[in-house]
Write a protein that holds these residues in place. Sequence first.
Motif, PDB file in Angstrom:
ATOM      1  N   HIS A   1       0.839  -1.195   0.000  1.00 25.72           N
ATOM      2  CA  HIS A   1       0.000   0.000   0.000  1.00 25.72           C
ATOM      3  C   HIS A   1       0.874   1.244   0.000  1.00 25.72           C
ATOM      4  O   HIS A   1       1.843   1.329   0.756  1.00 25.72           O
ATOM      5  CB  HIS A   1      -0.910   0.012   1.230  1.00 25.72           C
ATOM      6  N   ILE A   2       0.540   2.209  -0.854  1.00 23.98           N
ATOM      7  CA  ILE A   2       1.261   3.476  -0.928  1.00 23.98           C
ATOM      8  C   ILE A   2       0.421   4.553  -0.244  1.00 23.98           C
ATOM      9  O   ILE A   2      -0.773   4.684  -0.503  1.00 23.98           O
ATOM     10  CB  ILE A   2       1.531   3.872  -2.395  1.00 23.98           C
TER      11      ILE A   2
ATOM     12  N   LEU B   1      -3.105  10.136   8.667  1.00 23.58           N
ATOM     13  CA  LEU B   1      -2.003   9.215   8.388  1.00 23.58           C
ATOM     14  C   LEU B   1      -2.130   7.964   9.253  1.00 23.58           C
ATOM     15  O   LEU B   1      -2.003   6.832   8.751  1.00 23.58           O
ATOM     16  CB  LEU B   1      -0.674   9.929   8.665  1.00 23.58           C
ATOM     17  N   VAL B   2      -2.400   8.140  10.532  1.00 22.83           N
ATOM     18  CA  VAL B   2      -2.576   7.004  11.439  1.00 22.83           C
ATOM     19  C   VAL B   2      -3.728   6.122  10.973  1.00 22.83           C
ATOM     20  O   VAL B   2      -3.599   4.891  10.895  1.00 22.83           O
ATOM     21  CB  VAL B   2      -2.822   7.495  12.881  1.00 22.83           C
ATOM     22  N   ARG B   3      -4.855   6.732  10.634  1.00 18.34           N
ATOM     23  CA  ARG B   3      -6.032   5.942  10.233  1.00 18.34           C
ATOM     24  C   ARG B   3      -5.775   5.183   8.932  1.00 18.34           C
ATOM     25  O   ARG B   3      -6.236   4.047   8.770  1.00 18.34           O
ATOM     26  CB  ARG B   3      -7.237   6.859  10.093  1.00 18.34           C
ATOM     27  N   GLU B   4      -5.026   5.801   8.016  1.00 18.31           N
ATOM     28  CA  GLU B   4      -4.726   5.108   6.757  1.00 18.31           C
ATOM     29  C   GLU B   4      -3.837   3.891   7.001  1.00 18.31           C
ATOM     30  O   GLU B   4      -4.056   2.818   6.434  1.00 18.31           O
ATOM     31  CB  GLU B   4      -4.035   6.062   5.773  1.00 18.31           C
ATOM     32  N   ILE B   5      -2.847   4.048   7.872  1.00 16.93           N
ATOM     33  CA  ILE B   5      -1.941   2.925   8.156  1.00 16.93           C
ATOM     34  C   ILE B   5      -2.671   1.828   8.928  1.00 16.93           C
ATOM     35  O   ILE B   5      -2.502   0.638   8.637  1.00 16.93           O
ATOM     36  CB  ILE B   5      -0.695   3.429   8.913  1.00 16.93           C
ATOM     37  N   VAL B   6      -3.498   2.213   9.905  1.00  7.28           N
ATOM     38  CA  VAL B   6      -4.272   1.223  10.656  1.00  7.28           C
ATOM     39  C   VAL B   6      -5.215   0.458   9.725  1.00  7.28           C
ATOM     40  O   VAL B   6      -5.366  -0.762   9.840  1.00  7.28           O
ATOM     41  CB  VAL B   6      -5.063   1.907  11.792  1.00  7.28           C
ATOM     42  N   ALA B   7      -5.810   1.164   8.767  1.00  6.43           N
ATOM     43  CA  ALA B   7      -6.752   0.531   7.833  1.00  6.43           C
ATOM     44  C   ALA B   7      -6.059  -0.481   6.930  1.00  6.43           C
ATOM     45  O   ALA B   7      -6.712  -1.381   6.387  1.00  6.43           O
ATOM     46  CB  ALA B   7      -7.452   1.592   6.991  1.00  6.43           C
ATOM     47  N   HIS B   8      -4.740  -0.349   6.739  1.00  7.25           N
ATOM     48  CA  HIS B   8      -3.988  -1.255   5.867  1.00  7.25           C
ATOM     49  C   HIS B   8      -2.957  -2.044   6.666  1.00  7.25           C
ATOM     50  O   HIS B   8      -1.888  -2.390   6.158  1.00  7.25           O
ATOM     51  CB  HIS B   8      -3.312  -0.467   4.745  1.00  7.25           C
TER      52      HIS B   8
END
Length: 362
Positions: free
Chosen positions: A71-72, A110-117
């Motif tokens: 994931h980017i 940023l945190v939510r995007e990383i947690v989601a992936h």
Amino acid sequence: MGKLYLGHELTPGSRLLRPLRDSSGHVLLQTGTILTERYLELIEQWGLQDALLLAQRPSEARIYDHVTRTHIIDAVLQTTIIDQLADIFNNITSEKALPIATLRNSAALLVREIVAHKHVALDLSALRNLDEKTFTHSLSVAVFAIASGVELGLQEPVLMELAMGALLHDLGKTKVSPAILNKPSHLSVAEREIIQQHPRWGVELLRERGYQTSNVLLGIYEHHERCDGSGYPLGSSDTQISQIGKITAVADFYDALTSNRAYRPAVAPHLVVEELIANSLTLFNPDTVWAFIRSLALYPVGSIVLLDNGERGEVIGYDREMPNRPRVLVTRDTADRELEIPFEYDLMQQLNRFIIKVESAT
């Protein structure tokens, strides 16, 4: 199925089927680690050459799962954070209002995007193409740190503090002369003493602006501390360093070494990973090191890479426990001629092959 072997009975290419631990129970090498000559040397240095290890030798069959997608981080979010960091760093000593609150909102995204992936490794190759190296480093460290925190099971409020500390960890360098920061040779003792004050100065600058969130300030203050007490500015040891400080230290170390600097070229990622593992009982916390290794795509799937023998190919997958030893589909020979019939290297098996450069990313 593996067998029990004494440490000195294992050969390069053997694969650990249980974690290798020290007498205190700390993990030195994870399950799935393929033992290179360097790792076998470390086993001897750790005094474990006569320990019983559950492992498979190269001739024994093994099966493992490969990561085949990454994931980017959203490009607009990357640019937004870079711009906000530039505003803060460039105006920290002025009376201009700083966008700390807006940076916090971006950090939350940023945190939510990383947690989601969290079940997909993160590809940071796009960050290497951004122009502003100082702020790119800060963003990279934040992404590495958040991903490591997710692996360690940290909850979102703590991940937020971890993210903010990582984004602002080098703020104190605004008080260091560019002549020192960009010096192309080794620093003098006096210059090194100045550089070693930047974590302290970063905390002071934020406190002067009324920013008091303790965990954020810890990430900034402790990112150069080391578990053996050899770091700075305090020389704190393992139990004195916060988890946020330990996570930020590993993220900063990796990104700094794999980036070009005025005084040295970038170091290959697989060498930095081996350096982290080698120092996981001295400089760094071992659980933090392995969380970091598991979380990110060091060689993203789809990347075109140059191998040490001059061949080129595409990364087609890797073991999550050993992302520095991916599978590579070789498409060009040592003379850079396209192969009629491509072939595959599994670098977890082909221990005499390694990647020296990522020529183009996904």
